[in-house]
Design an enzyme around this catalytic site. Structure first.
Site, mmCIF file in Angstrom:
data_model
loop_
_atom_site.group_PDB
_atom_site.id
_atom_site.type_symbol
_atom_site.label_atom_id
_atom_site.label_comp_id
_atom_site.label_asym_id
_atom_site.label_seq_id
_atom_site.Cartn_x
_atom_site.Cartn_y
_atom_site.Cartn_z
ATOM 1 N N SER A 202 11.425 6.026 2.045
ATOM 2 C CA SER A 202 11.781 6.779 3.241
ATOM 3 C C SER A 202 12.812 7.857 2.894
ATOM 4 C CB SER A 202 12.273 5.830 4.338
ATOM 5 O OG SER A 202 12.323 6.469 5.584
ATOM 6 N N GLU A 313 1.800 3.795 8.485
ATOM 7 C CA GLU A 313 3.203 4.211 8.529
ATOM 8 C C GLU A 313 3.735 4.306 9.953
ATOM 9 O OE1 GLU A 313 5.417 4.955 6.162
ATOM 10 O OE2 GLU A 313 4.279 5.281 4.317
ATOM 11 N N HIS A 417 5.512 1.542 8.046
ATOM 12 C CA HIS A 417 6.604 2.101 7.246
ATOM 13 C C HIS A 417 7.540 0.992 6.773
ATOM 14 C CE1 HIS A 417 9.158 5.399 5.966
ATOM 15 N NE2 HIS A 417 10.197 4.910 6.626
#
Length: 496
Positions: A202, A313, A417
């Site tokens: 990230s 995600e 995610h």
């Protein structure tokens, strides 16, 4: 300057760094050395300045407890408290080293983890590198770096103080200071300073690619792994200075002296302003260009790059925005939700993502967010890097990777995610197939760190881009259909 520190427990492993001795904790499979300072505390006059070398100490420093996380608003997430243990503080530039308990005659590869959290939350200590170190036979380093306003405030007054005429990338400079510490001290822990892999997820994945294009990171790492975050577009220094000036004005400060005099807690509270954007900026020096532009022109460190995304995600964003906030996205509300995000592109987006192709509106919106924000950007950066270096791309696709959290959702969360992280770090206790996938991913990641090629004796070969390694418990495959499956012609600019 030397500081005297309390003596550590006498039975832990002791290592001599360039700044003094540290005594850590011995584990059955891995030893840990926590809370080692890699830079001076960025407090007082050092607030919003590049990191400086830490002070040396006499005696043996206790390295059995982590240093405090950097200033942030402590909050619970589906993953837990990302700040980890300790009380958020400006005095936070500490790192942790995890080494296999078994000694080796050979220097081990070093893997340096940059945590995620949107550049505003997170800590290195939240991630335990012990299993990865032991099972992968590598040295794992996790670290804190300045966050939010403390790490990314750009302001004309700060720019004027800088010899290079830059401001706002202090968190990135912290990461580079940690990498320099690793270069200078890795050998003392059994690591090879000539074989360092920087990896992150990230915001940490974005940081990996920002370091990849930063001239100041030259020679600090030999491989790069960006998980769910390489080509995030960044603002310019000028626009961030404008935003920083407005933010300082809201605090009644016209200059840097006023800002440095304010208590950290007040700055943290003010930093929660919805108009503030605390991210790195393209300043022409630390970050000379947008990551995609630098990759396209070949102006980056020519090291092998491994990068990828998860299959779903965007579903975690949908979950936190809707179900976990006490409401559900309906079929009637779906077009309006898309319009709020994509404006005049809404009709084209809805044509590509009709509700008839998804089990729920939430899954449809999750697919849009997955493709527009992550999958296609990562496909593009993998392609650009592949013009110059060995480029590997993956898609993590365990659709049951988060079942263990038992989230109260009206739709399947899939592989969202962040769901791949514990597979890499070796923290999976799931089905036999999930456990096997984690073992293979750990092998792939550590083999890449060792050689620049991801491989595992028990897993299929991983070809370079344009093939994308699909990592699923059912099978590991390497199709070439990733851009088509994720509608990347809609989201990516035409190739040049």
């Amino acid at each position: 300057m030397f500081w005297s520190v309390p003596a550590a427990a006498a039975d832990g492993p002791t290592v001599t760094t360039r700044y003094g001795q540290v005594r850590g904790a011995a584990g059955e499979s891995a030893d840990s050395y926590l809370g080692i300072p890699y830079a001076a505390p960025p407090v007082g006059e050092r607030r919003w300045r590049p990191p400086a070398a830490p002070a040396r100490w006499t005696g043996v420093r206790d390295a059995t407890s982590p240093g405090n996380p950097c200033m942030q608003r402590v909050q619970e997430t589906v993953w837990g408290n990302l700040a980890g243990p300790g009380t958020p503080s400006e005095d936070c530039l500490y790192l942790n080293v995890h080494t296999p308990a078994q000694r080796s005659l050979h220097k081990r590869p070093v893997m340096v983890w940059l945590h995620g959290g949107g550049f505003t939350v997170g800590s290195g200590t939240f991630y335990d590198g012990g299993t990865l170190a032991a099972e992968g036979d590598v040295i794992v380093v996790t670290l804190n770096y300045r966050l939010g306003a403390f790490g990314y405030l750009a302001h004309p007054g700060l720019t004027g103080e800088s010899a290079e005429g830059v401001s706002g990338n202090y968190g990135l400079l912290d990461q580079q200071a940690a990498l320099k510490w690793v270069r200078d001290n890795a050998a003392a822990f059994g690591g090879d300073p000539g074989n360092v892999t920087v990896f992150g997820e990230s915001a940490g994945g974005g940081s990996v690619c920002q370091n990849l294009v930063s001239p100041r990171a030259l020679g600090l790492f030999d491989r790069a792994i960006a998980q769910s975050g390489c080509g995030f577009p960044l603002p310019t220094r000028a626009s961030q200075e404008q935003n920083g000036t407005a933010w300082a004005d809201s605090l009644g400060c016209a200059d840097t002296a006023c800002l440095r005099a304010l208590p950290a807690d007040r700055l943290l509270t003010a930093a929660q302003s919805p108009t503030a954007r605390w991210v790195p900026n393209v300043d022409g020096e630390v970050i000379p260009a947008q990551v995609t532009d630098a990759l396209a022109s070949g102006r980056f460190h020519r090291v092998p790059v491994l990068q990828g995304t998860t299959a779903d995600e965007g579903r975690i964003t949908v979950a936190t925005t809707y179900d976990l906030a006490g409401r559900q996205l309906t079929a009637a509300g779906y077009p309006a939700a898309v319009r709020a995000l994509y404006g005049d592109r809404t009709d084209a987006v809805l044509a590509r993502y009709p509700l008839s192709e998804y089990g729920t509106p939430a899954e449809a919106l999750g697919a849009i967010l997955t493709d527009s924000q992550f999958a296609c950007a990562q496909s593009r950066t993998a392609a650009l890097a592949g013009r110059y270096v060995r480029s590997y791309q993956y898609e993590f696709a365990d659709r049951h990777s988060m079942d263990y959290l038992n989230l109260p959702l009206s739709f399947p969360i899939g592989a969202p995610h962040g769901s791949e992280i514990r597979y890499v770090f070796g923290g999976v206790t799931g089905t036999p197939e999930q456990n096997a996938l984690s073992a293979r991913m750990l092998d792939y990641w550590t083999a890449f760190a060792r050689t620049g090629v991801p491989y595992s004796l028990d897993a299929p070969r991983w070809p370079t881009y344009p093939r994308v390694q699909t990592l699923a418990p059912e099978a590991i495959t390497s199709p070439v259909t990733f851009p088509e499956r994720h509608e990347c012609d809609l989201w990516n600019p035409p190739a040049t």
